[in-house]
Design an enzyme around this catalytic site. Structure first.
Site, mmCIF file in Angstrom:
data_model
loop_
_atom_site.group_PDB
_atom_site.id
_atom_site.type_symbol
_atom_site.label_atom_id
_atom_site.label_comp_id
_atom_site.label_asym_id
_atom_site.label_seq_id
_atom_site.Cartn_x
_atom_site.Cartn_y
_atom_site.Cartn_z
ATOM 1 N N HIS A 137 -1.794 -5.678 -10.144
ATOM 2 C CA HIS A 137 -2.430 -4.550 -10.841
ATOM 3 C C HIS A 137 -2.681 -4.879 -12.301
ATOM 4 O O HIS A 137 -1.827 -5.500 -12.953
ATOM 5 C CB HIS A 137 -1.536 -3.312 -10.754
ATOM 6 C CG HIS A 137 -1.413 -2.758 -9.364
ATOM 7 N ND1 HIS A 137 -2.275 -1.822 -8.849
ATOM 8 C CD2 HIS A 137 -0.537 -3.063 -8.357
ATOM 9 C CE1 HIS A 137 -1.940 -1.563 -7.593
ATOM 10 N NE2 HIS A 137 -0.896 -2.311 -7.267
ATOM 11 N N GLY A 155 -0.866 1.551 -7.304
ATOM 12 C CA GLY A 155 -1.522 1.613 -8.610
ATOM 13 C C GLY A 155 -0.879 2.651 -9.520
ATOM 14 O O GLY A 155 -0.741 2.435 -10.731
ATOM 15 N N CYS A 172 0.875 -1.177 0.000
ATOM 16 C CA CYS A 172 0.000 0.000 0.000
ATOM 17 C C CYS A 172 0.908 1.222 0.000
ATOM 18 O O CYS A 172 1.442 1.591 1.049
ATOM 19 C CB CYS A 172 -0.922 -0.016 1.217
ATOM 20 S SG CYS A 172 -2.039 1.399 1.267
ATOM 21 N N GLU A 209 -9.906 -0.404 -6.583
ATOM 22 C CA GLU A 209 -9.004 -1.240 -5.786
ATOM 23 C C GLU A 209 -9.640 -2.569 -5.355
ATOM 24 O O GLU A 209 -10.849 -2.642 -5.078
ATOM 25 C CB GLU A 209 -8.557 -0.493 -4.519
ATOM 26 C CG GLU A 209 -7.562 0.608 -4.779
ATOM 27 C CD GLU A 209 -6.823 1.007 -3.511
ATOM 28 O OE1 GLU A 209 -6.625 0.140 -2.638
ATOM 29 O OE2 GLU A 209 -6.453 2.191 -3.409
ATOM 30 N N CYS A 254 -4.303 5.696 -5.296
ATOM 31 C CA CYS A 254 -3.716 4.372 -5.072
ATOM 32 C C CYS A 254 -2.229 4.479 -5.403
ATOM 33 O O CYS A 254 -1.873 4.684 -6.576
ATOM 34 C CB CYS A 254 -4.400 3.333 -5.948
ATOM 35 S SG CYS A 254 -3.725 1.654 -5.747
#
Ligand SMILES: N[C@H](CCC[C@H](N)C(=O)O)C(=O)O
Length: 284
Positions: A165, A226, A79, A214, A223
């Site tokens: 992803h 991301g 994260c 997400e 994100c």
């Protein structure tokens, strides 16, 4: 306080991606999925996109370890926005006194640099593109993959930042069917552990817009992993350069990926919102 067992927490966000941070150092037990869901409920709990725990490090040289749970209770391997908030929390707590330090994350060490005014730069590791790295079931590694979803032809690239992803390039993120295509991609059996789905619009070689649906949280305002994955997929295809500003609904992240075997560095903001005590009697 009624004397009921409670959990002290910090509420934070990074570019609008919001978190609850729990200090579990000293050996407090890891949260169960049920506790994560209860804490994350935006009506009966505190509410968050992800829960981040701060724990005693096992790796030499790391000032602390962090782990991640999504709002649906599922564990995540990385994260980016949350890691910046953990870094800010540790600096405020005096644990990380230097401007540069190392955190221990599920995929490995994360080098942190404090940039001042609540901004942090983190090296989030080398992106990986083999289907097995996500995991993603495919015959062979390709630059892009194609599914027909709801009658639409969807072309996407894949990257792992420790977490999975898929990146879909679109002409206009505002017109992208994020709420439709995000869950449809996540539901595919080819992503047996789910996937975070990014929708990216190239504005210039050094600037993209991005929206992310997400895994375990739905569309978020930002994100971090991301943003790293979107830059990795698009830069590898030659669509953008290696130093890119990623404009997300909640703010802009600065991503640098000097070379294919280099770690991706992400720089962005952090904010403390409030502190509180969560009463554990809420948890079923
Ligand atoms: N939903 C992600 C975890 C949080 C990622 C995101 N909030 C970030 O800043 O990287 C997953 O299940 O892999």
């Amino acid at each position: 306080m009624t004397g009921a067992a409670s959990l002290r927490f910090s509420k934070m966000h990074g570019a609008g991606n919001d978190f609850v941070v729990l200090d579990l150092r000293g050996g407090l037990p890891a949260p169960t999925p049920a506790l994560a869901r209860a804490l994350g409920d935006r009506h009966t709990g505190v509410g968050f996109d992800q829960l981040l725990t701060i724990e005693d490090p096992a790796q030499a040289g790391a000032v602390a370890r962090y782990r991640i749970w999504n709002a649906d209770g599922s564990a995540a391997q990385q994260c980016g926005n949350g890691a910046r908030c953990v870094a800010a929390w540790l600096q405020r707590d005096g644990v990380a006194s230097e401007s540069m330090f190392v955190l221990e994350a599920p995929p490995g060490p994360v080098a942190v640099q404090s940039l001042g005014e609540g901004r942090y730069a983190l090296a989030l590791g080398v992106p990986r593109f083999e289907p097995a790295d996500l995991p993603f079931r495919a015959e062979a590694a390709q630059d892009s993959y194609r599914f027909t979803l709801g009658g639409q032809d969807v072309v996407f690239g894949i990257a792992s930042m420790g977490n999975p992803h898929a990146v879909v390039e679109v002409p206009d993120v505002d017109a992208a069917d994020v709420a439709g295509l995000g869950p449809a991609l996540q539901a595919r059996a080819e992503f047996p552990e789910g996937v975070n789905v990014g929708f990216a619009q190239v504005l210039a070689p050094d600037r993209i817009r991005l929206r992310v649906f997400e895994r375990g949280a739905g569309e978020t305002l930002a994100c971090g992993s991301g943003a790293c994955a979107a830059v990795a997929v698009l830069a590898r295809r030659g669509r953008i350069g290696r130093h890119v500003f990623v404009e997300l609904p909640g703010g802009t992240l600065e991503i640098t990926w000097p070379g294919d075997q280099s770690p991706v560095t992400m720089a962005g903001p952090t904010a403390f919102v409030f502190e509180g005590d969560f009463l554990l009697e809420q948890v079923e």
